[in-house]
Design a protein around this motif. Structure first.
Motif, PDB file in Angstrom:
ATOM      1  N   MET A   1       0.827  -1.206   0.000  1.00 50.64           N
ATOM      2  CA  MET A   1       0.000   0.000   0.000  1.00 50.64           C
ATOM      3  C   MET A   1       0.863   1.259   0.000  1.00 50.64           C
ATOM      4  O   MET A   1       0.507   2.261  -0.622  1.00 50.64           O
ATOM      5  N   GLY A   2       1.996   1.219   0.668  1.00 51.88           N
ATOM      6  CA  GLY A   2       2.905   2.357   0.636  1.00 51.88           C
ATOM      7  C   GLY A   2       3.438   2.601  -0.764  1.00 51.88           C
ATOM      8  O   GLY A   2       3.511   3.744  -1.229  1.00 51.88           O
ATOM      9  N   ALA A   3       3.812   1.519  -1.450  1.00 51.59           N
ATOM     10  CA  ALA A   3       4.286   1.651  -2.821  1.00 51.59           C
ATOM     11  C   ALA A   3       3.176   2.164  -3.729  1.00 51.59           C
ATOM     12  O   ALA A   3       3.407   2.984  -4.625  1.00 51.59           O
ATOM     13  N   GLU A   4       1.950   1.724  -3.484  1.00 48.23           N
ATOM     14  CA  GLU A   4       0.791   2.172  -4.265  1.00 48.23           C
ATOM     15  C   GLU A   4       0.577   3.673  -4.120  1.00 48.23           C
ATOM     16  O   GLU A   4       0.214   4.370  -5.069  1.00 48.23           O
ATOM     17  N   HIS A   5       0.834   4.199  -2.923  1.00 48.52           N
ATOM     18  CA  HIS A   5       0.616   5.624  -2.659  1.00 48.52           C
ATOM     19  C   HIS A   5       1.840   6.477  -2.966  1.00 48.52           C
ATOM     20  O   HIS A   5       1.834   7.686  -2.733  1.00 48.52           O
ATOM     21  N   GLY A   6       2.914   5.846  -3.442  1.00 49.39           N
ATOM     22  CA  GLY A   6       4.117   6.606  -3.758  1.00 49.39           C
ATOM     23  C   GLY A   6       4.951   6.957  -2.553  1.00 49.39           C
ATOM     24  O   GLY A   6       5.801   7.846  -2.628  1.00 49.39           O
ATOM     25  N   ASP A   7       4.709   6.296  -1.418  1.00 49.91           N
ATOM     26  CA  ASP A   7       5.472   6.579  -0.208  1.00 49.91           C
ATOM     27  C   ASP A   7       6.834   5.891  -0.255  1.00 49.91           C
ATOM     28  O   ASP A   7       7.034   4.916  -0.980  1.00 49.91           O
ATOM     29  N   THR A   8       7.758   6.378   0.559  1.00 50.02           N
ATOM     30  CA  THR A   8       9.038   5.714   0.728  1.00 50.02           C
ATOM     31  C   THR A   8       8.864   4.581   1.745  1.00 50.02           C
ATOM     32  O   THR A   8       8.397   4.816   2.853  1.00 50.02           O
ATOM     33  N   VAL A   9       9.213   3.369   1.365  1.00 49.18           N
ATOM     34  CA  VAL A   9       9.034   2.221   2.253  1.00 49.18           C
ATOM     35  C   VAL A   9      10.364   1.495   2.427  1.00 49.18           C
ATOM     36  O   VAL A   9      11.238   1.549   1.553  1.00 49.18           O
ATOM     37  N   ASP A  10      10.511   0.840   3.572  1.00 47.16           N
ATOM     38  CA  ASP A  10      11.660  -0.035   3.775  1.00 47.16           C
ATOM     39  C   ASP A  10      11.512  -1.225   2.833  1.00 47.16           C
ATOM     40  O   ASP A  10      10.491  -1.918   2.857  1.00 47.16           O
ATOM     41  N   LYS A  11      12.522  -1.486   2.029  1.00 52.26           N
ATOM     42  CA  LYS A  11      12.408  -2.564   1.046  1.00 52.26           C
ATOM     43  C   LYS A  11      12.615  -3.936   1.660  1.00 52.26           C
ATOM     44  O   LYS A  11      12.068  -4.930   1.175  1.00 52.26           O
ATOM     45  N   HIS A  12      13.423  -4.020   2.710  1.00 56.24           N
ATOM     46  CA  HIS A  12      13.747  -5.322   3.277  1.00 56.24           C
ATOM     47  C   HIS A  12      13.545  -5.272   4.794  1.00 56.24           C
ATOM     48  O   HIS A  12      14.230  -4.515   5.485  1.00 56.24           O
ATOM     49  N   ILE A  13      12.620  -6.064   5.283  1.00 51.81           N
ATOM     50  CA  ILE A  13      12.289  -6.076   6.706  1.00 51.81           C
ATOM     51  C   ILE A  13      12.623  -7.451   7.292  1.00 51.81           C
ATOM     52  O   ILE A  13      12.236  -8.477   6.740  1.00 51.81           O
ATOM     53  N   ILE A  14      13.362  -7.438   8.398  1.00 45.04           N
ATOM     54  CA  ILE A  14      13.666  -8.671   9.141  1.00 45.04           C
ATOM     55  C   ILE A  14      13.071  -8.514  10.529  1.00 45.04           C
ATOM     56  O   ILE A  14      13.425  -7.591  11.269  1.00 45.04           O
ATOM     57  N   MET A  15      12.167  -9.407  10.895  1.00 48.01           N
ATOM     58  CA  MET A  15      11.468  -9.307  12.176  1.00 48.01           C
ATOM     59  C   MET A  15      12.069 -10.273  13.201  1.00 48.01           C
ATOM     60  O   MET A  15      12.501 -11.375  12.855  1.00 48.01           O
ATOM     61  N   PRO A  16      12.086  -9.879  14.476  1.00 51.47           N
ATOM     62  CA  PRO A  16      12.703 -10.720  15.505  1.00 51.47           C
ATOM     63  C   PRO A  16      11.878 -11.960  15.830  1.00 51.47           C
ATOM     64  O   PRO A  16      10.656 -11.975  15.652  1.00 51.47           O
ATOM     65  N   THR A  17      12.564 -12.995  16.281  1.00 51.60           N
ATOM     66  CA  THR A  17      11.918 -14.215  16.758  1.00 51.60           C
ATOM     67  C   THR A  17      12.002 -14.260  18.283  1.00 51.60           C
ATOM     68  O   THR A  17      12.844 -13.594  18.888  1.00 51.60           O
ATOM     69  N   THR A  18      11.133 -15.065  18.898  1.00 51.14           N
ATOM     70  CA  THR A  18      11.061 -15.147  20.366  1.00 51.14           C
ATOM     71  C   THR A  18      10.919 -16.603  20.791  1.00 51.14           C
ATOM     72  O   THR A  18      10.070 -17.325  20.257  1.00 51.14           O
ATOM     73  N   LEU A  19      11.727 -17.040  21.746  1.00 53.22           N
ATOM     74  CA  LEU A  19      11.599 -18.394  22.273  1.00 53.22           C
ATOM     75  C   LEU A  19      10.431 -18.468  23.245  1.00 53.22           C
ATOM     76  O   LEU A  19      10.371 -17.710  24.215  1.00 53.22           O
ATOM     77  N   MET A  20       9.492 -19.375  22.990  1.00 55.65           N
ATOM     78  CA  MET A  20       8.333 -19.584  23.847  1.00 55.65           C
ATOM     79  C   MET A  20       8.532 -20.904  24.600  1.00 55.65           C
ATOM     80  O   MET A  20       8.375 -21.986  24.033  1.00 55.65           O
ATOM     81  N   VAL A  21       8.924 -20.813  25.872  1.00 54.18           N
ATOM     82  CA  VAL A  21       9.223 -22.015  26.659  1.00 54.18           C
ATOM     83  C   VAL A  21       7.932 -22.561  27.259  1.00 54.18           C
ATOM     84  O   VAL A  21       7.224 -21.868  27.999  1.00 54.18           O
ATOM     85  N   ARG A  22       7.634 -23.832  26.934  1.00 50.80           N
ATOM     86  CA  ARG A  22       6.431 -24.485  27.455  1.00 50.80           C
ATOM     87  C   ARG A  22       6.813 -25.818  28.087  1.00 50.80           C
ATOM     88  O   ARG A  22       7.809 -25.871  28.817  1.00 50.80           O
ATOM     89  N   ASP A  23       6.079 -26.872  27.805  1.00 48.67           N
ATOM     90  CA  ASP A  23       6.235 -28.108  28.567  1.00 48.67           C
ATOM     91  C   ASP A  23       6.927 -29.252  27.822  1.00 48.67           C
ATOM     92  O   ASP A  23       7.018 -30.364  28.357  1.00 48.67           O
ATOM     93  N   SER A  24       7.396 -29.004  26.607  1.00 49.66           N
ATOM     94  CA  SER A  24       7.994 -30.112  25.842  1.00 49.66           C
ATOM     95  C   SER A  24       9.496 -30.229  26.035  1.00 49.66           C
ATOM     96  O   SER A  24      10.142 -31.064  25.398  1.00 49.66           O
ATOM     97  N   THR A  25      10.066 -29.414  26.929  1.00 50.57           N
ATOM     98  CA  THR A  25      11.489 -29.488  27.228  1.00 50.57           C
ATOM     99  C   THR A  25      11.703 -29.568  28.739  1.00 50.57           C
ATOM    100  O   THR A  25      10.939 -28.970  29.500  1.00 50.57           O
ATOM    101  N   CYS A  26      12.733 -30.290  29.150  1.00 52.85           N
ATOM    102  CA  CYS A  26      13.091 -30.339  30.569  1.00 52.85           C
ATOM    103  C   CYS A  26      14.562 -30.704  30.683  1.00 52.85           C
ATOM    104  O   CYS A  26      15.208 -31.072  29.707  1.00 52.85           O
ATOM    105  N   ALA A  27      15.081 -30.579  31.905  1.00 53.67           N
ATOM    106  CA  ALA A  27      16.497 -30.865  32.149  1.00 53.67           C
ATOM    107  C   ALA A  27      16.795 -32.318  31.843  1.00 53.67           C
ATOM    108  O   ALA A  27      15.987 -33.223  32.083  1.00 53.67           O
ATOM    109  N   LEU A  28      17.991 -32.561  31.299  1.00 54.79           N
ATOM    110  CA  LEU A  28      18.427 -33.919  30.987  1.00 54.79           C
ATOM    111  C   LEU A  28      18.557 -34.735  32.258  1.00 54.79           C
ATOM    112  O   LEU A  28      19.183 -34.293  33.220  1.00 54.79           O
ATOM    113  N   ARG A  29      17.970 -35.900  32.257  1.00 48.79           N
ATOM    114  CA  ARG A  29      18.056 -36.771  33.421  1.00 48.79           C
ATOM    115  C   ARG A  29      19.396 -37.494  33.432  1.00 48.79           C
ATOM    116  O   ARG A  29      19.949 -37.812  32.379  1.00 48.79           O
ATOM    117  N   GLY A  30      19.904 -37.798  34.616  1.00 51.04           N
ATOM    118  CA  GLY A  30      21.157 -38.521  34.736  1.00 51.04           C
ATOM    119  C   GLY A  30      21.019 -39.941  34.230  1.00 51.04           C
ATOM    120  O   GLY A  30      19.948 -40.548  34.307  1.00 51.04           O
TER     121      GLY A  30
END
Length: 345
Positions: A315-344
């Motif tokens: 839509m920015g390009a359609e309106h002739g606006d200046t837009v960022d051509k390349h966007i890299i978005m951050p990722t986030t670790l979501m810790v739930r119940d499928s991981t646990c400490a290694l057992r001895g």
């Protein structure tokens, strides 16, 4: 005879629709609707915006304005939760611009059928979000010659400088997933990547290797398998990693949540408990990830936000606006119940 005094023309300043929105106090969507003569904008509002446009010297781009105010989202195949998350993000952003979203399903895993560009040109949308590898030179010229803006979503390689693109920080995602498993004491960590010819797969694998290297560990080729981001592929690769109890890993990092679901099924069939016997980390954080049993620890890739950003870029390009051509978005670790400490042992 003396020469005439020289005058310096005023510096050129590109007026953007967002500037008009700030001047008038109206939203960008309202300014866009007024500019396009929409009936749901009051005459007074149109008058105020028109006057602001005139004062600012705004000139509407001379490019063809399509009859169809829609954006096409071109999937290789629309058959899983990942695709649905992308579509939801595009729909959310399109609503504020009063444009519609249409879905095209075309081609295979590597690249859509060669006719897709001709089909889009014939339909004349405002733009296209392309969920596949980078374009060929011929396809790029075809779209650009008709002034159809496009965004490559999660490109398979380095995007061309002139192409708009949106992707996640896949390397950091792979790093954080593997660091999490290492922090729990796991050192034999299997990985099921996506296709090797896709940049996101290679980046996640590189992040995995970097995390191991931080701990002085080398990547073990026997623990690295190539998947295809599908549940069936995740199941097949997990069976290969887990069927021999003498050498099986204590944890698996799957390159997508769909592959993680395949890991869950392989573990169930082999009588391996998650997380007691096997920790699992996925990637994407699709809507059902938190409802798996146990809930899946995963790297959240902001698919909806990425699709919304791609829509705004068009839509920015359609309106002739200046837009960022390349966007890299951050990722986030979501810790739930499928991981646990290694057992001895």
């Amino acid at each position: 005879m003396g020469s005439l005094p020289q005058t310096t023309p005023p510096a050129h300043h590109t007026v953007r629709l967002i500037d008009i929105a700030e001047q008038t106090g109206y939203s960008l969507a309202t300014v866009s609707k007024a500019l396009n003569g929409r009936s749901d904008v009051s005459p007074l509002t149109k008058k105020v915006i028109a006057e602001a446009l005139q004062r600012s010297g705004y000139s509407q781009p001379t490019r063809r304005r399509p009859v169809n105010r829609n954006i096409e989202v071109v999937f290789q195949t629309f058959e899983n939760l990942w695709s649905l998350e992308v579509l939801r993000g595009a729909l959310r952003a399109a609503k504020s611009y009063d444009v519609t979203i249409t879905v095209t399903e075309s081609g295979d895993r590597i690249h859509p059928d060669s006719s897709w560009a001709d089909d889009i040109v014939q339909r004349q949308p405002l733009g296209a979000i392309l969920i596949f590898s980078n374009l060929t030179a011929q396809e790029r010229e075809r779209l650009q010659s008709r002034h159809i803006a496009y965004v490559v979503f999660d490109p398979s390689g380095d995007p061309a400088p002139d192409d708009m693109s949106v992707q996640a920080d896949n390397w950091t995602g792979g790093l954080s997933a593997t660091r999490h498993l290492l922090s729990l004491g796991h050192t034999r960590i299997g990985i099921i990547t996506g296709p090797d010819d896709m940049m996101c797969s290679r980046a996640r694998l590189d992040g995995y290797a970097a995390a191991l290297s931080e701990k002085g560990l080398n990547s073990d080729p026997s623990l690295i398998t190539e998947g295809d981001f599908t549940t069936a592929g995740g199941y097949a690769q997990a069976m290969a990693l887990l069927e021999n109890p003498e050498i099986r890993p204590s944890a698996i990092f799957a390159g997508s949540d769909l592959q993680s679901m395949g890991v869950y099924e392989a573990a169930r069939q082999l009588g391996i408990r998650i997380p007691e016997d096997l920790s699992v980390v996925g990637f994407d954080d699709v809507q059902t990830a938190s409802y798996l049993g146990p809930s899946l620890t995963t790297v959240r890739q902001p698919l909806q936000d990425m699709a919304a950003a791609a829509t705004r870029m068009i839509m920015g390009a359609e309106h002739g606006d200046t837009v960022d051509k390349h966007i890299i978005m951050p990722t986030t670790l979501m810790v739930r119940d499928s991981t646990c400490a290694l057992r001895g042992e």
